[in-house]
Structures are given as structure tokens and as C-alpha cells.
Design an enzyme around this catalytic site. Structure first.
Site, PDB file in Angstrom:
ATOM      1  NE  ARG A  61     -74.840  36.083  28.317  1.00  0.00           N
ATOM      2  CZ  ARG A  61     -74.901  35.944  29.642  1.00  0.00           C
ATOM      3  NH1 ARG A  61     -73.891  36.307  30.400  1.00  0.00           N
ATOM      4  NH2 ARG A  61     -75.961  35.433  30.216  1.00  0.00           N
ATOM      5  CE1 TYR A 114     -61.969  29.320   7.640  1.00  0.00           C
ATOM      6  CE2 TYR A 114     -63.090  28.872   9.710  1.00  0.00           C
ATOM      7  CZ  TYR A 114     -62.197  29.624   8.964  1.00  0.00           C
ATOM      8  OH  TYR A 114     -61.566  30.685   9.553  1.00  0.00           O
ATOM      9  CG  ASP A 186     -69.666  27.976   6.589  1.00  0.00           C
ATOM     10  OD1 ASP A 186     -69.947  29.052   6.012  1.00  0.00           O
ATOM     11  OD2 ASP A 186     -68.687  27.843   7.345  1.00  0.00           O
ATOM     12  CE  LYS A 211     -63.596  34.837   6.374  1.00  0.00           C
ATOM     13  NZ  LYS A 211     -63.974  33.427   6.384  1.00  0.00           N
TER      14      LYS A 211
HETATM   15  C1  LIG Z   1     -63.825  32.587   7.569  1.00  0.00           C
HETATM   16  C2  LIG Z   1     -64.775  31.475   7.611  1.00  0.00           C
HETATM   17  C3  LIG Z   1     -65.334  31.042   8.811  1.00  0.00           C
HETATM   18  C4  LIG Z   1     -64.932  31.613  10.141  1.00  0.00           C
HETATM   19  O1  LIG Z   1     -65.202  32.968  10.251  1.00  0.00           O
HETATM   20  P1  LIG Z   1     -64.356  33.882  11.289  1.00  0.00           P
HETATM   21  O2  LIG Z   1     -65.189  35.103  11.385  1.00  0.00           O
HETATM   22  O3  LIG Z   1     -63.034  34.078  10.654  1.00  0.00           O
HETATM   23  O4  LIG Z   1     -64.281  33.126  12.569  1.00  0.00           O
HETATM   24  C5  LIG Z   1     -66.257  30.022   8.770  1.00  0.00           C
HETATM   25  N1  LIG Z   1     -66.612  29.444   7.615  1.00  0.00           N
HETATM   26  C6  LIG Z   1     -66.087  29.829   6.434  1.00  0.00           C
HETATM   27  C7  LIG Z   1     -66.515  29.150   5.178  1.00  0.00           C
HETATM   28  C8  LIG Z   1     -65.150  30.849   6.387  1.00  0.00           C
HETATM   29  O5  LIG Z   1     -64.628  31.212   5.228  1.00  0.00           O
END
Ligand SMILES: *Cc1c(COP(=O)(O)O)cnc(C)c1O
Length: 394
Positions: A61, A114, A186, A211
Site C-alpha cells: 500500500r 468538478y 485541480d 483522463k
Molecule cells: C474526472 C475528474 C475528476 C475525478 O477523476 P476520477 O478518476 O473520475 O475520479 C476530478 N477532477 C476533474 C476536473 C475531472 O475531470
């Protein structure tokens, strides 16, 4: 957890770095890619070794050579001191928040955040005694008026989810620094290749690696990169919360990283092409893309970002749901689905009016978020044009 290499290595260009970071072929019999270490238990050869706490790996972990390879690469790209990986992008967001808040705190979050981040703040942070307040994403230095003695975190996301407002991160960073407030960013839209929030004054940069880093819609993964001042907080939070990615997902992140630069170049050019083409279509009221001169935050994008990705929004002229369904339901290449950042094109309708609290979303008609994938751009335009024709005759 891995600390950045000490010593000022001269930095290569990003496209070279994504190919070479986090790899040491001759530590692995010359194989180009690091092996995938799967494991929970790590054995200690002697009592002395357990007690010395010097063994580099102690439990699955905590770290494996596989997670360390990706952490090290992302740290370099983001210009951070340390990176932790998490099981998803949302887990990266929540781990980052929990690293810096305690009961009685007040946090400021962009209204364009988000939506699941907002849900976490409203449903969980408030329950542990942390008050979340939302602010207009275009507030800039004006955020100083919202600071309270107990404000511990400012959260930015630029451009904003769905609506793509640009935030003046350096101006907000200056206010945060003056009040000893942690600034969390973010950075998913830009990826570390097109923006490095730590260089703009943030303490923490968050990636939904799901992403663009993974890039193939086949794994969930998150990353949090921090400055040296923030390192011990995020390391403690990771340990306490027990978040860690799977081995396979980590490997898919490493694999995706190798082609991040070429993929993003294509996402960028195709998205710009289609955004400009859409802006000239009679069905479209406006296109919201930070790299277009028509975007209200274009100057900020130009100053702080070195590129734009494949994700933008379009507001259509007012139409009824039958027409909208005729457009969306028959698309050949654009899939309808959440998430984005894979190689494929996507479109999804959105309407943030029900949950935004600090700003009001006003739109001429239905809003669509497009993710432009790696397909041929003329095929994608033809798909959209066919959709508009169906819309007209519906
Ligand atoms: C998709 C997304 C997240 C979350 O990511 P996951 O891997 O789907 O949990 C967080 N911030 C932004 C801007 C996103 O587009």
C-alpha cells in the site's frame, strides 16, 4: 511516496521527459518498461532490517517500484517535490483536502468545480465541521474579501468543469500566501504538459490521471503533487486514509504517459479546428474554449498555459428535447458518456444550474461538452453535421 531526485539535472523538453522519466531499463535486465510489481507483503531478511527502517519497500500500500516510477515522473512534470498516487481522480481530490483541513476550518472552492468535488465538500467536509463556501471562478485577487481567520484551503480548477471559466491562479496564490492558506489546484484539463500550477503559486496540483495520463479510458487513477512544504501533510493523509492505486492501473498510467505529448498535440489541434468550425455554424450560439480569442478568460489561458486539450463546451441555440435527442442519439463517432481523456470522441449534455451557488449559468439553449478524440477531424465534423441535419428535420 518518492522524493524528487536531488541535484539540478538539466531539464529536457516535455516530450522527451514523458518518454524517459520513471524508467531504468538496466535495473530490469534491459527491458524498456519497468515490470509490474504486484504485492501486499514485502519480506524483511533480518530483524535488524525491520528495526532499521531503511528498507526502501515495506508494504504494497505504501509503495512499489511501479508506483514510484509513475510518482517520480509526475513529480518532475508538475515541478513538485513529491507525488502520491490514488485509486481515482476523486480520491486524489479528497485526500488532498483531508491533508489540510481540521474541524472548525473554512474552505473556499470555485463554483465551477468538478461536481463530485462539490458533493464531497457538502456531504463529508461539512459533517466533520469544515465549512465550504463557493466563489465566482473569475474572482481573482478579489478572493481576499472572502478570507476568514479560519480559512485553511482555497481550491481552484482552471478551466472550470463543464463551463471552462479561467481562474487567475497567480493572483489567488498571492492572497493565499499572504494569509498562510493552502492553495489546491485541480489540473486535470491541462495535464502537467500544458500547465504546472505549482509554478503559478499553488501548493498542490491534482490530476485525475484517469483522463489524459491513462489516456485510453481503461483505468481509474489519481495523483497529487505537492511542494516540499506540503509534502509531510500529503504523505500523512495518504498513510492515514490508506488510498493506493492498483498495480495494473499504475502500469496503464505509465504506459499512457509515454504518448501523452503526441496524443495531446492531436487532441489540441483537432479540438481547436472543430471548435472554430462549430463557432461558425448557425445551430451554435457560442463555443466556450479557452484557447479561442472569444473566451472571456483567453488572456489568462495565454499567460499561464502552454496548450489546450481536447475538451470544450458548446451552447446551442434554443431547441426542444426531440431535436436535441435527434442530434445526440444518432452520432456515429461521438459516444455519450462521462469522463474523457481517452483516445475517443465524446459528447455529453450538461446543465449546472441546479448546483451552482455563487454564480448563475445562463445559456441560450442546451449546452454540450465535447471531447475531441484522435479520429480524423473531417470524419468528426461530418458526424456532427449529420447530427445537425437530423436535428433540423426532427
Ligand atoms: C474526472 C475528474 C475528476 C475525478 O477523476 P476520477 O478518476 O473520475 O475520479 C476530478 N477532477 C476533474 C476536473 C475531472 O475531470
Amino acid at each position: 511516496m518518492v522524493k524528487k531526485d536531488d541535484g539540478a539535472k538539466s531539464r529536457a523538453h516535455p516530450e522527451t521527459e514523458v518518454v524517459h522519466l520513471g524508467r531504468a531499463p538496466f535495473d530490469n535486465h534491459g527491458f524498456v518498461n519497468p515490470p509490474v510489481y504486484r504485492g501486499s507483503t514485502v519480506l524483511f531478511p533480518t530483524l535488524e532490517r525491520i528495526r532499521s527502517r531503511e528498507q526502501p519497500y515495506t508494504y504494497g500500500r505504501r509503495a512499489t517500484p511501479t508506483t514510484q516510477a509513475l510518482e517520480k515522473a509526475i513529480s518532475e512534470l508538475e515541478g513538485g517535490a513529491m507525488t502520491i498516487l490514488t485509486s481515482s481522480g476523486l480520491a486524489a481530490v479528497t485526500t488532498a483536502f483531508l491533508a489540510f483541513v481540521q474541524a472548525g476550518d473554512h474552505v473556499l472552492i470555485t463554483d465551477s468545480v468538478y461536481q463530485p468535488t462539490r458533493a464531497f465538500a457538502d456531504r463529508l467536509l461539512t459533517r466533520i465541521g469544515v465549512e465550504a463556501q463557493y466563489y465566482d471562478p473569475t474572482i481573482g485577487a478579489g478572493i481576499s474579501a472572502l478570507i476568514r481567520p479560519n480559512t485553511s484551503v482555497i481550491f481552484v480548477e482552471s478551466p472550470g468543469s463543464q463551463t471552462f471559466e479561467m481562474q487567475d491562479i497567480p493572483a489567488i496564490a498571492e492572497v493565499a500566501r499572504a494569509h498562510d492558506i493552502w492553495l489546491l489546484a485541480d489540473n486535470t484539463w491541462a495535464s502537467p504538459l500544458f500547465c504546472q500550477p505549482l509554478k503559478l503559486g499553488a501548493d498542490v496540483s491534482i490530476q485525475a490521471a484517469t483522463k489524459y495520463i491513462v489516456g485510453h479510458a481503461d483505468a481509474m487513477l489519481g495523483a497529487v503533487t505537492v511542494t516540499s512544504d506540503a509534502a509531510r501533510y500529503i504523505d500523512r493523509a495518504k498513510e492515514a486514509l490508506g488510498t493506493c492505486p492498483g498495480s495494473e492501473e499504475t502500469f496503464l498510467g505509465l504506459r499512457g504517459l509515454r504518448t501523452l505529448d503526441v496524443r495531446l498535440a492531436r487532441h489540441q489541434s483537432s479540438a481547436l479546428d472543430i471548435a472554430q468550425w462549430l463557432a461558425a455554424r448557425p445551430e451554435v450560439a457560442r463555443v466556450i474554449h479557452p484557447a479561442l480569442g472569444s473566451h472571456p478568460g483567453h488572456a489568462i489561458w495565454k499567460r499561464d498555459f502552454s496548450g489546450s486539450s481536447g475538451l470544450f463546451a458548446v451552447v446551442l441555440n434554443a431547441i426542444d428535447d426531440t431535436k436535441l435527442a435527434a442530434f445526440l442519439d444518432g452520432l456515429k463517432y461521438f459516444g455519450m458518456g462521462y469522463s474523457w481523456g481517452g483516445y475517443e470522441s465524446l459528447v455529453i449534455p450538461f446543465d449546472p444550474t441546479s448546483y451552482r451557488t455563487a454564480t448563475r449559468w445562463q445559456a441560450e439553449g442546451p449546452a454540450l461538452r465535447f471531447h475531441i478524440g484522435l479520429e480524423n477531424v473531417d470524419d468528426l465534423k461530418a458526424d456532427i453535421a449529420d447530427g445537425f441535419a437530423r436535428m433540423k428535420s426532427a
